[in-house]
Design a protein around this motif. Structure first.
Motif, PDB file in Angstrom:
ATOM      1  N   ARG A  13      23.809 -36.440  21.741  1.00 29.30           N
ATOM      2  CA  ARG A  13      22.637 -35.561  21.544  1.00 29.30           C
ATOM      3  C   ARG A  13      22.859 -34.238  22.298  1.00 29.30           C
ATOM      4  O   ARG A  13      22.575 -33.158  21.792  1.00 29.30           O
ATOM      5  CB  ARG A  13      21.336 -36.229  22.022  1.00 29.30           C
ATOM      6  CG  ARG A  13      20.094 -35.457  21.570  1.00 29.30           C
ATOM      7  CD  ARG A  13      18.791 -35.923  22.166  1.00 29.30           C
ATOM      8  NE  ARG A  13      18.479 -35.326  23.449  1.00 29.30           N
ATOM      9  CZ  ARG A  13      18.127 -34.051  23.637  1.00 29.30           C
ATOM     10  NH1 ARG A  13      18.040 -33.227  22.615  1.00 29.30           N
ATOM     11  NH2 ARG A  13      17.867 -33.591  24.847  1.00 29.30           N
ATOM     12  N   ILE A  14      23.399 -34.357  23.488  1.00 27.18           N
ATOM     13  CA  ILE A  14      23.619 -33.146  24.282  1.00 27.18           C
ATOM     14  C   ILE A  14      24.680 -32.250  23.633  1.00 27.18           C
ATOM     15  O   ILE A  14      24.502 -31.034  23.514  1.00 27.18           O
ATOM     16  CB  ILE A  14      23.997 -33.532  25.735  1.00 27.18           C
ATOM     17  CG1 ILE A  14      22.747 -34.124  26.385  1.00 27.18           C
ATOM     18  CG2 ILE A  14      24.540 -32.340  26.494  1.00 27.18           C
ATOM     19  CD1 ILE A  14      22.746 -34.216  27.852  1.00 27.18           C
ATOM     20  N   ILE A  15      25.747 -32.882  23.160  1.00 27.17           N
ATOM     21  CA  ILE A  15      26.812 -32.105  22.500  1.00 27.17           C
ATOM     22  C   ILE A  15      26.235 -31.418  21.251  1.00 27.17           C
ATOM     23  O   ILE A  15      26.502 -30.252  20.974  1.00 27.17           O
ATOM     24  CB  ILE A  15      28.022 -33.010  22.170  1.00 27.17           C
ATOM     25  CG1 ILE A  15      28.704 -33.445  23.487  1.00 27.17           C
ATOM     26  CG2 ILE A  15      29.024 -32.317  21.239  1.00 27.17           C
ATOM     27  CD1 ILE A  15      29.688 -34.595  23.366  1.00 27.17           C
ATOM     28  N   GLN A  16      25.394 -32.146  20.525  1.00 33.36           N
ATOM     29  CA  GLN A  16      24.764 -31.603  19.332  1.00 33.36           C
ATOM     30  C   GLN A  16      23.884 -30.397  19.663  1.00 33.36           C
ATOM     31  O   GLN A  16      23.864 -29.397  18.937  1.00 33.36           O
ATOM     32  CB  GLN A  16      23.932 -32.727  18.670  1.00 33.36           C
ATOM     33  CG  GLN A  16      23.494 -32.471  17.255  1.00 33.36           C
ATOM     34  CD  GLN A  16      24.646 -31.994  16.372  1.00 33.36           C
ATOM     35  OE1 GLN A  16      25.767 -32.456  16.490  1.00 33.36           O
ATOM     36  NE2 GLN A  16      24.383 -31.002  15.517  1.00 33.36           N
ATOM     37  N   MET A  17      23.177 -30.476  20.785  1.00 31.02           N
ATOM     38  CA  MET A  17      22.311 -29.363  21.180  1.00 31.02           C
ATOM     39  C   MET A  17      23.137 -28.121  21.545  1.00 31.02           C
ATOM     40  O   MET A  17      22.699 -26.993  21.351  1.00 31.02           O
ATOM     41  CB  MET A  17      21.403 -29.770  22.354  1.00 31.02           C
ATOM     42  CG  MET A  17      20.255 -30.640  21.951  1.00 31.02           C
ATOM     43  SD  MET A  17      19.289 -29.912  20.593  1.00 31.02           S
ATOM     44  CE  MET A  17      19.699 -31.031  19.271  1.00 31.02           C
ATOM     45  N   ARG A  18      24.337 -28.350  22.071  1.00 26.28           N
ATOM     46  CA  ARG A  18      25.228 -27.215  22.349  1.00 26.28           C
ATOM     47  C   ARG A  18      25.575 -26.495  21.039  1.00 26.28           C
ATOM     48  O   ARG A  18      25.517 -25.274  20.948  1.00 26.28           O
ATOM     49  CB  ARG A  18      26.526 -27.705  23.020  1.00 26.28           C
ATOM     50  CG  ARG A  18      26.337 -28.183  24.437  1.00 26.28           C
ATOM     51  CD  ARG A  18      27.680 -28.568  25.056  1.00 26.28           C
ATOM     52  NE  ARG A  18      27.514 -29.012  26.428  1.00 26.28           N
ATOM     53  CZ  ARG A  18      27.397 -28.208  27.493  1.00 26.28           C
ATOM     54  NH1 ARG A  18      27.464 -26.915  27.335  1.00 26.28           N
ATOM     55  NH2 ARG A  18      27.231 -28.709  28.700  1.00 26.28           N
ATOM     56  N   VAL A  19      25.898 -27.311  20.032  1.00 21.61           N
ATOM     57  CA  VAL A  19      26.271 -26.746  18.731  1.00 21.61           C
ATOM     58  C   VAL A  19      25.083 -25.970  18.146  1.00 21.61           C
ATOM     59  O   VAL A  19      25.226 -24.836  17.681  1.00 21.61           O
ATOM     60  CB  VAL A  19      26.725 -27.879  17.767  1.00 21.61           C
ATOM     61  CG1 VAL A  19      26.981 -27.344  16.364  1.00 21.61           C
ATOM     62  CG2 VAL A  19      27.956 -28.577  18.313  1.00 21.61           C
ATOM     63  N   ARG A  20      23.906 -26.584  18.219  1.00 21.21           N
ATOM     64  CA  ARG A  20      22.709 -25.951  17.634  1.00 21.21           C
ATOM     65  C   ARG A  20      22.361 -24.644  18.353  1.00 21.21           C
ATOM     66  O   ARG A  20      22.016 -23.659  17.719  1.00 21.21           O
ATOM     67  CB  ARG A  20      21.517 -26.921  17.703  1.00 21.21           C
ATOM     68  CG  ARG A  20      21.596 -28.096  16.747  1.00 21.21           C
ATOM     69  CD  ARG A  20      21.204 -27.711  15.314  1.00 21.21           C
ATOM     70  NE  ARG A  20      19.781 -27.396  15.209  1.00 21.21           N
ATOM     71  CZ  ARG A  20      19.278 -26.186  15.078  1.00 21.21           C
ATOM     72  NH1 ARG A  20      20.076 -25.132  15.003  1.00 21.21           N
ATOM     73  NH2 ARG A  20      17.981 -25.987  15.007  1.00 21.21           N
ATOM     74  N   LEU A  21      22.486 -24.652  19.688  1.00 19.72           N
ATOM     75  CA  LEU A  21      22.150 -23.443  20.441  1.00 19.72           C
ATOM     76  C   LEU A  21      23.123 -22.314  20.074  1.00 19.72           C
ATOM     77  O   LEU A  21      22.704 -21.173  19.851  1.00 19.72           O
ATOM     78  CB  LEU A  21      22.185 -23.721  21.958  1.00 19.72           C
ATOM     79  CG  LEU A  21      21.835 -22.527  22.850  1.00 19.72           C
ATOM     80  CD1 LEU A  21      20.419 -21.996  22.571  1.00 19.72           C
ATOM     81  CD2 LEU A  21      21.933 -22.896  24.345  1.00 19.72           C
ATOM     82  N   LEU A  22      24.392 -22.654  19.990  1.00 19.64           N
ATOM     83  CA  LEU A  22      25.379 -21.637  19.625  1.00 19.64           C
ATOM     84  C   LEU A  22      25.071 -21.073  18.233  1.00 19.64           C
ATOM     85  O   LEU A  22      25.091 -19.852  18.024  1.00 19.64           O
ATOM     86  CB  LEU A  22      26.798 -22.228  19.682  1.00 19.64           C
ATOM     87  CG  LEU A  22      27.916 -21.261  19.296  1.00 19.64           C
ATOM     88  CD1 LEU A  22      27.970 -20.056  20.237  1.00 19.64           C
ATOM     89  CD2 LEU A  22      29.279 -21.972  19.323  1.00 19.64           C
ATOM     90  N   GLU A  23      24.745 -21.964  17.297  1.00 20.00           N
ATOM     91  CA  GLU A  23      24.410 -21.499  15.933  1.00 20.00           C
ATOM     92  C   GLU A  23      23.248 -20.507  15.960  1.00 20.00           C
ATOM     93  O   GLU A  23      23.280 -19.474  15.297  1.00 20.00           O
ATOM     94  CB  GLU A  23      23.994 -22.699  15.061  1.00 20.00           C
ATOM     95  CG  GLU A  23      25.147 -23.521  14.527  1.00 20.00           C
ATOM     96  CD  GLU A  23      24.676 -24.831  13.886  1.00 20.00           C
ATOM     97  OE1 GLU A  23      25.557 -25.605  13.506  1.00 20.00           O
ATOM     98  OE2 GLU A  23      23.441 -25.096  13.795  1.00 20.00           O
ATOM     99  N   GLU A  24      22.240 -20.839  16.743  1.00 23.46           N
ATOM    100  CA  GLU A  24      21.053 -19.965  16.809  1.00 23.46           C
ATOM    101  C   GLU A  24      21.412 -18.616  17.429  1.00 23.46           C
ATOM    102  O   GLU A  24      20.937 -17.576  16.977  1.00 23.46           O
ATOM    103  CB  GLU A  24      19.934 -20.628  17.636  1.00 23.46           C
ATOM    104  CG  GLU A  24      19.318 -21.854  17.001  1.00 23.46           C
ATOM    105  CD  GLU A  24      18.484 -21.549  15.747  1.00 23.46           C
ATOM    106  OE1 GLU A  24      17.984 -20.414  15.626  1.00 23.46           O
ATOM    107  OE2 GLU A  24      18.359 -22.441  14.893  1.00 23.46           O
ATOM    108  N   LEU A  25      22.241 -18.638  18.463  1.00 26.94           N
ATOM    109  CA  LEU A  25      22.611 -17.385  19.134  1.00 26.94           C
ATOM    110  C   LEU A  25      23.415 -16.490  18.178  1.00 26.94           C
ATOM    111  O   LEU A  25      23.228 -15.273  18.143  1.00 26.94           O
ATOM    112  CB  LEU A  25      23.421 -17.669  20.408  1.00 26.94           C
ATOM    113  CG  LEU A  25      22.647 -18.367  21.540  1.00 26.94           C
ATOM    114  CD1 LEU A  25      23.598 -18.791  22.669  1.00 26.94           C
ATOM    115  CD2 LEU A  25      21.550 -17.471  22.104  1.00 26.94           C
TER     116      LEU A  25
END
Ligand SMILES: Cc1ncc(COP(=O)(O)O)c(C=O)c1O
Length: 409
Positions: free
Chosen positions: A324-336
């Motif tokens: 879940r944490i790794i996934q949130m890293r991916v999602r945050l990068l996508e948003e940025l």
């Protein structure tokens, strides 16, 4: 008679930078507030998580008529000590088979570091203890409190948002013989950047050649990659290649046993007799600090680790958490990227573990907190576990606004 204020001279202590952030978050009533300071896992619903394996272990403990509430020995619960040691060092570890690992149950990772620091000061008196710059703030104070001289080695290179391996190796090369080198086993706090296997080789070479004493802090085994074996790589490498070292182990994050305060100190010695002597001295340290450790967390961890089926179910949950944490890293990068936030943000996904060292300046962090109610440390550290599918876009907008309105100095 004058009414004396006996304690009146005592000043209000400054808030702890990490725990103070949690307090400020609690007081804030804003609907969109986000806790990016939290050093504990949160679900996608921003709730604390209790492992099913822990609940099952507690059920079994409650139902066991043979258990009681007697004091543990100074070294703690023997079954816990040997299972914790095996989890860290791996099955078939020669140092374990040769009975040359002195293990003492401690009050989580912090307590283990405190006992380790005191043990070193009293029994080894190292010329200095080197910690990474930056490091988890408590490292500096724990070793200073034990009377050790604390120095820093460079670790973080802002230009590359990666490791300053040259700076680190140079400083370690000039450290005096017998100096203690504190190393994060995985998921370096606060940077989220770990050395590569090649860099660990280089670090190990300097440590061996210069006769330095490695001290590993293992606060995130299994939590970083989701794989307990992989996250223990560096400790096992050093120990299997003959290193005499210390390891502070915590079960706070990987079993979610934050409040149980369960951990261990392992001291890997040259031989069995030395390990016996070392353990007896570590027990004296414990006796003088708090006599003996608490029972409940040790029982939970040992019930889980002693039962292969329960261990397996714990591992599955641990993997899901780290994913879940790794996934949130991916999602945050996508948003940025979507918001076209100036700069390269790929370090968000290359960093590992609970934290990301964003590279935001203290001014930008203040904007995150004051304007956007995103609570984080002023050094730019955010806890990835505070991010979830509901707030990730909001956090990205906060970062964009902070970068746009408070450019880098
Ligand atoms: C690097 C590091 N070491 C040790 C600890 C100690 O944690 P605990 O005392 O909760 O086991 C932490 C907790 O955040 C940490 O990040």
């Amino acid at each position: 008679m004058e009414d004396l204020n006996v304690f009146g001279h005592i000043k209000l202590a400054p808030p702890d930078p990490i725990l103070g952030t949690a307090e400020a978050f609690k007081k804030d009533t804003h609907a969109d507030k986000v806790n990016l300071g939290v050093g504990a896992y949160r679900t996608d619903e921003a709730k604390p998580y209790i492992f099913k394996a822990v609940k099952e272990a507690e059920k079994r403990i409650l139902a066991d008529p043979t258990l009681n509430k007697e004091y543990l020995p100074m070294r703690g619960l023997d079954s816990f000590n040997s299972l914790a040691r095996e989890l860290l060092l791996g099955k078939g570890c020669a140092a374990i088979a040769e009975n040359r690992v002195a293990t003492i149950q401690c009050i989580s990772g912090t307590g283990s570091l405190r006992v380790g620091a005191e043990f070193l000061k009293v029994n080894v008196n190292p010329p200095a203890v080197y910690v990474s710059s930056p490091t988890w703030g408590n490292h500096l104070t724990i070793f200073k409190k034990a009377g050790c001289i604390v120095r820093e080695y460079p670790y973080w290179k802002p230009e590359t948002r990666g490791i300053d391996i040259e700076g680190m190796l140079n400083t370690l090369s000039s450290a005096p013989i017998g100096a203690v080198i504190l190393l994060h086993v995985c998921a370096h706090n606060p940077t989220g950047v770990d050395p590569t296997p090649q860099q660990w080789d280089q670090i190990q070479n300097v440590i061996t050649q210069k006769r330095l004493i490695p001290y590993f802090d293992s606060a995130y085994q299994g939590f970083a990659s989701g794989d307990l074996e992989r996250d223990a790589y560096v400790v096992r490498k050093f120990v299997n290649e003959g290193s005499q070292c210390l390891v502070s182990q915590s079960f706070a994050k990987n079993m979610g046993l934050y409040g149980e305060r369960i951990g261990a100190l392992h001291i890997i010695c040259r031989n069995k007799v030395t390990a016996e002597h070392v353990l007896s001295q570590a027990e004296i340290v414990v006796r003088q600090m708090y006599s003996n450790p608490p029972l409940h967390g040790a029982l939970i961890a040992s019930v889980i680790l002693a039962d292969p089926a329960l261990t397996q179910s714990w591992k599955v949950e641990l993997k899901a958490i780290s994913e879940r944490i790794i996934q949130m890293r991916v999602r945050l990068l996508e948003e940025l990227i979507k918001l076209k936030v100036p700069g390269d943000w790929t370090h968000i996904t290359s960093q590992i573990g609970m934290f990301s060292y964003t590279g935001l300046t203290s001014q930008q962090c203040e904007n995150m907190i004051n304007k956007w109610h995103c609570y984080m440390l002023k050094n730019g550290r955010i806890s990835m576990s505070g991010i979830n599918t509901k707030n990730v876009a909001y956090v990205a907008r906060a970062i964009k606004h902070s970068v746009d309105h408070s450019p880098k100095l």
